[in-house]
Design a protein around this motif. Structure first.
Motif, short mmCIF file in Angstrom:
data_model
loop_
_atom_site.label_atom_id
_atom_site.label_comp_id
_atom_site.label_asym_id
_atom_site.label_seq_id
_atom_site.Cartn_x
_atom_site.Cartn_y
_atom_site.Cartn_z
N UNK A 238 33.60 32.88 32.91
CA UNK A 238 33.98 31.67 33.65
C UNK A 238 35.36 31.85 34.28
N UNK A 239 35.76 30.84 35.05
CA UNK A 239 37.06 30.84 35.75
C UNK A 239 37.24 32.10 36.61
N UNK A 240 36.20 32.42 37.39
CA UNK A 240 36.29 33.56 38.31
C UNK A 240 37.22 33.20 39.46
N UNK A 241 38.24 34.02 39.67
CA UNK A 241 39.21 33.79 40.75
C UNK A 241 39.41 35.09 41.52
N UNK A 242 39.56 34.97 42.81
CA UNK A 242 39.77 36.14 43.66
C UNK A 242 40.86 35.86 44.69
N UNK A 243 41.46 36.92 45.20
CA UNK A 243 42.39 36.81 46.32
C UNK A 243 42.51 38.17 46.98
N UNK A 244 42.87 38.14 48.27
CA UNK A 244 43.10 39.36 49.02
C UNK A 244 44.60 39.65 49.10
N UNK A 245 44.94 40.91 49.08
CA UNK A 245 46.30 41.34 49.34
C UNK A 245 46.22 42.64 50.11
N UNK A 246 46.22 42.52 51.45
CA UNK A 246 46.05 43.72 52.27
C UNK A 246 44.67 44.32 52.02
N UNK A 247 44.64 45.61 51.70
CA UNK A 247 43.36 46.28 51.49
C UNK A 247 42.84 46.11 50.06
N UNK A 248 43.57 45.42 49.21
CA UNK A 248 43.15 45.19 47.83
C UNK A 248 42.48 43.83 47.68
N UNK A 249 41.53 43.75 46.75
CA UNK A 249 40.92 42.49 46.36
C UNK A 249 41.13 42.31 44.87
N UNK A 250 41.87 41.27 44.50
CA UNK A 250 42.14 41.01 43.10
C UNK A 250 41.06 40.09 42.54
N UNK A 251 40.47 40.50 41.42
CA UNK A 251 39.40 39.76 40.77
C UNK A 251 39.83 39.47 39.33
N UNK A 252 39.70 38.23 38.94
CA UNK A 252 40.10 37.83 37.59
C UNK A 252 39.09 36.83 37.03
#
Length: 304
Positions: A238-252
């Motif tokens: 649960x609590x899936x969160x994502x964000x982009x930072x340039x060419x990276x994709x952060x997944x939590x």
């Protein structure tokens, strides 16, 4: 636990950006020669957009060099957001260029003038457009493969410049053949409005990156599917969160496991998930918070 991002593309975006500065300067020179030979305000508008291409290419090169720096104590997540700053700067410059074109073109709508020696000038402009078309495809291809917002923004701008140039060429030819010289400044106004729209769109998407916008719905659905498929042994995510930072994709996200599961078994599930997500999403940087069964929210991705 956290997983590092996957390796970058073999094509060096910094080298591509450096070549882009030289090509932008060449195209700018050709387009200004075309404008000086014809006196066409439409060709002037086309040349003005090429000035922005030069500045934007230089900004992209600087941003990519900054973004390539490794993480440090002050920037533990790296410097990849520098690419968004470059894209925002390019958007602002595009808007300024459109206003400059309107300033020159609007008076000529009232008093249009005859262009001079158009054919050779139009031929030179056409050569510049062919060079731009080929280079835009290179920028877009490398930008997608390296997940570089700076290169993709530059490629989209150059491609819009190609579309603009083709429209201008057709319009100036029609103005010359028909004698409707008002077509020349009218085309310049249309070019300016098109550039203005392009700049606004670029600003909007780049600010979204700076504001940590999440991934698109299709990628989010893919993430949920991957987690559901490869989280055998866990109870819930649960609590899936994502964000982009340039060419990276952060997944939590949070992963709930049985309370009696060993740390080693929970770690094995996380390793399996990290590998699967990295295979599905290039440039993914994953952080998984492991929680015992009593922390289940009975929402998100369920496995029982």
């Amino acid at each position: 636990m956290s997983a590092p991002a996957s390796p970058p593309s073999r094509t060096d975006p910094v080298k591509i950006a450096a070549i882009g500065v030289g090509i932008a300067l060449l195209v700018l020179g050709l387009k200004f020669v075309a404008y000086l030979m014809t006196g066409s305000v439409a060709l002037y508008s086309d040349a003005m957009e090429s000035i922005i291409n030069v500045v934007a290419s230089g900004a992209a090169l600087l941003a990519l060099r900054v973004a390539a720096r490794p993480a440090d104590d002050n920037h533990p997540y790296g410097h990849t957001k520098a690419e968004y700053l470059s894209a925002v700067a390019e958007g602002v410059l595009i808007v300024m260029a459109s206003l400059s074109i309107l300033k020159v073109a609007l008076p000529e709508l009232v008093q249009p003038k005859v262009t001079e020696a158009p054919w050779l000038g139009l031929g030179i402009n056409l050569v510049a457009s062919v060079i731009n078309f080929a280079w835009a495809n290179v920028l877009l291809r490398v930008g997608r493969s390296s997940r570089s917002p700076a290169l993709q923004a530059d490629g989209k701008h150059v491609m819009s410049d190609v579309v603009t140039s083709v429209g201008v060429l057709v319009g100036v030819v029609l103005a010359r053949l028909s004698g409707w010289h008002v077509l020349d400044p009218l085309l310049a106004v249309m070019v300016a409005l098109n550039i203005l729209w392009s700049g606004w769109h670029l600003l909007s998407s780049s600010v979204g990156g700076l504001m940590d916008a999440g991934v698109d719905p299709e990628t989010a659905a893919l993430l949920r599917q991957v987690v559901s498929t490869h989280a055998t042994g866990a109870l819930e995510a649960h609590d899936l969160r994502t964000r982009h930072s340039g060419r990276l994709t952060f997944v939590e996200f949070h992963l709930v496991v049985p309370s009696d599961m060993t740390v080693q078994d929970a770690h094995a599930i996380c390793d399996r998930l990290e590998q699967a997500i990295q295979e599905a999403i290039d440039g993914a940087h994953i952080t998984i918070h492991v929680e015992p069964q009593d922390k289940a929210k009975h929402s998100g991705v369920l496995f029982l």
